[in-house]
Design an enzyme around this catalytic site. Structure first.
Site, PDB file in Angstrom:
ATOM      1  N   GLN A  72       2.019  17.798  28.496  1.00 41.14           N
ATOM      2  CA  GLN A  72       0.654  17.538  28.966  1.00 41.14           C
ATOM      3  C   GLN A  72       0.663  16.879  30.345  1.00 41.14           C
ATOM      4  O   GLN A  72      -0.335  16.912  31.067  1.00 41.14           O
ATOM      5  CB  GLN A  72      -0.097  16.624  27.971  1.00 41.14           C
ATOM      6  N   CYS A 112      -0.430  18.921  15.649  1.00 42.85           N
ATOM      7  CA  CYS A 112       1.034  18.791  15.609  1.00 42.85           C
ATOM      8  C   CYS A 112       1.482  17.353  15.855  1.00 42.85           C
ATOM      9  O   CYS A 112       2.493  17.113  16.526  1.00 42.85           O
ATOM     10  CB  CYS A 112       1.716  19.718  16.621  1.00 42.85           C
TER      11      CYS A 112
END
Lengths: 149, 405
Positions: free
Chosen positions: B201, B362
């Site tokens: 990210q 997740c």
């Protein structure tokens, strides 16, 4: 609480859904109304007590968990189910499926076509999301309860 | 500084012309691709397609040059010391698997410790766990504070246990919180640990500088940086990459083979078994070149503006519980509607053509810590507009109204 008691509480709710709510949902004029009915259906179905939600009853959807319990009246060859889900929309959809299959014989259950039924009820769009929401997995689990001949 | 022209930026994405009715706020899952990336991939297949590093013909040499040029582009973008420090993988997950597998056969022995954090993605937990269980290596976990930030005091205490490896994400994929990576790497290095940064990210939030950050490994996926899916990067310092046992074997990674012994090729090839994702690497390189034509500070400010409006809108909706902090946030907001399962909220948003993700993302250990069944995640990108923010807020209001009726 026993499975029999839970079934006894579930049956009248399913009857009401079948006789009244199915027509309401098919006739709902916009998506908001459809979802409002689904929420109501979820509320009508009595919850499975936490204690009874054993691991082997778990039906995993992608995003939410659901539980299925099965009772087979062997004398009459009729299948009865109770179920619960963490998510209300899915539980509403499952309630619709349940009112259609509850009390079916093994032969009827084996022939049951969720896709066709949901299409008749103008609920097909909800099936396209069902891979994720676990409705398809629940349908498969219900059909798997039917003994193979 | 001139204002970021979001419409001009957005026009470069054909997807939004094809799907004008959708509000896409699932950017933390994958981003859309600008025309420059799509063209680069198409052009490769149409004009240059050949396998790399092996053909006797000129076409293969051209494909090799393009592929190796892509490696150089990535190396420059990360400010790596050498382009051989860039290993192309299928994504961040594959890269983390290679690191965990590679170290477990060389550097980590029974009784050694590794340090992860409570908010890691499964890809930064399970590859370690798989090997730790087999080799008797112990995993410690950095806990969170009540503000859902990493507990830096606990981090320092856990570093005192002398972990061999410290592996953590730059930005939480659920909460969007930005971790103090530079400080964490420095502390871990001072404690003698090998440092791994999961940039899945982080890569789109900030251009990382490997020589400045000085971590031993850094991984990311191309598709979260406007690039194609199926391509990712494992950056490692040469000395560490040399010591990794290859997770895959065969093809170009071989030097000599007999049935007695095999010797491996030099870096970067020894960690790139089989035919690589050539078009993917070229697409990723095109994404980087394209992104560098834009002003990253302007992009950052634009995303801050979106986030500010989103937060003030959210605060006005009753029954919304926001899990993410508005400060030190990279553009990801996790939220719930009080008492409602996230999948009910995402179903109602989907109905209104708002693309978000719901569930545990997740990151199950994070949600068991938070004692929540999951969350709705809205993640913003530079091509999102204030109109997207407003439409999402209106849809959320409608969802709350239906759920609480």
């Amino acid at each position: 609480m026993t499975l029999e008691q839970l079934l006894a509480e579930t049956q009248p709710a399913l009857l009401q859904i079948k006789q009244q709510d199915l027509a309401d949902i098919s006739a709902a004029k916009d998506w908001q109304s459809k979802y409002r009915v689904l929420m109501q259906l979820a509320k009508k179905l009595p919850p499975v007590p936490e204690k009874m939600k054993q691991a082997h009853l778990l039906v995993k959807g992608c995003e939410s968990r659901a539980w299925l319990m099965h009772y087979h009246d062997k004398a009459q060859d009729k299948h009865f189910f109770v179920l619960d889900s963490e998510a209300r929309i899915v539980k509403g959809l499952m309630a619709i499926m349940l009112c259609l299959v509850n009390g079916m014989t093994s032969t009827e259950l084996a022939k049951f076509d969720l896709c066709h039924k949901f299409d008749q009820l103008n609920l097909k769009p909800y099936l396209s999301q069902s891979r994720g929401n676990g409705l398809t997995a629940m349908a498969e689990r219900i059909k798997a309860c039917c003994p193979v001949k | 500084m001139p204002v970021f022209d979001v419409q001009q930026f957005r026009q470069q994405f054909a997807f939004f012309q094809q799907q004008p009715d959708w509000v896409y706020l699932d950017n933390a899952a994958t981003m859309h691709k600008p025309q420059a990336v799509i063209d680069a991939v198409t052009q490769f297949y149409q004009q240059h397609n050949s396998n790399v590093h092996r053909g006797a013909h000129q076409l293969s040499q051209q494909a090799t040059a393009l592929f190796e040029h892509a490696r150089t582009t990535v190396a420059h973008y990360l400010n790596a010391a050498h382009s051989e420090e860039i290993i192309f993988t299928s994504g961040a997950t594959a890269a983390l698997n290679q690191i965990a597998f590679g170290l477990m056969h060389t550097e980590l022995k029974a009784g050694d410790r590794i340090l992860l954090t409570q908010l890691e993605h499964h890809a930064n937990i399970v590859p370690w766990q798989l090997h730790c269980q087999r080799h008797g290596v112990i995993i410690d976990v950095v806990p969170l504070t009540v503000e859902r930030q990493l507990d830096m005091l606990a981090y320092e205490d856990l570093l005192a246990l002398k972990p061999k490896v410290v592996s953590f994400s730059h930005i939480s994929n659920v909460l969007g919180h930005i971790q103090p990576v530079a400080q964490m790497v420095a502390l871990a290095k001072a404690a003698g640990a090998i440092t791994v940064v999961d940039g899945a990210q982080g890569i789109v939030y900030q251009q990382p500088d490997m020589q400045l950050l000085d971590c031993d490994f850094y991984v990311f996926s191309g598709h979260k940086l406007y690039g194609p899916t199926g391509i990712g990067v494992l950056y490692g310092k040469s000395a560490w990459l040399e010591r990794l046992t290859p997770i895959f074997a065969g093809g170009e990674m071989i030097d000599t083979v007999s049935f007695i012994n095999t010797t491996f090729n030099k870096l970067p090839f020894r960690l790139e078994a089989g035919t690589p994702n050539i078009a993917g690497a070229i697409g990723l390189s095109a994404a980087i070149n394209w992104l560098q034509k834009h002003n990253t500070e302007q992009i950052k400010n634009h995303k801050l503006l979106l986030l500010k409006d989103f937060y003030s809108g959210l605060n006005a909706i009753k029954a919304v519980d926001i899990l993410s902090q508005p400060v030190h946030n990279a553009g990801i907001v996790a939220l719930n509607v009080d008492g409602e399962h996230p999948s009910d909220v995402t179903a109602l948003l989907n109905q209104q053509q708002i693309a978000v993700r719901g569930g545990q993302h997740c990151a199950m250990p994070l949600f068991s810590h938070l004692a929540l069944p999951g969350a709705v995640r809205c993640s913003f990108a530079a091509y999102n507009t204030l109109d997207d923010v407003n439409r999402c807020l209106l849809a959320l209001e409608q969802a709350v109204e239906i759920l609480t009726a």
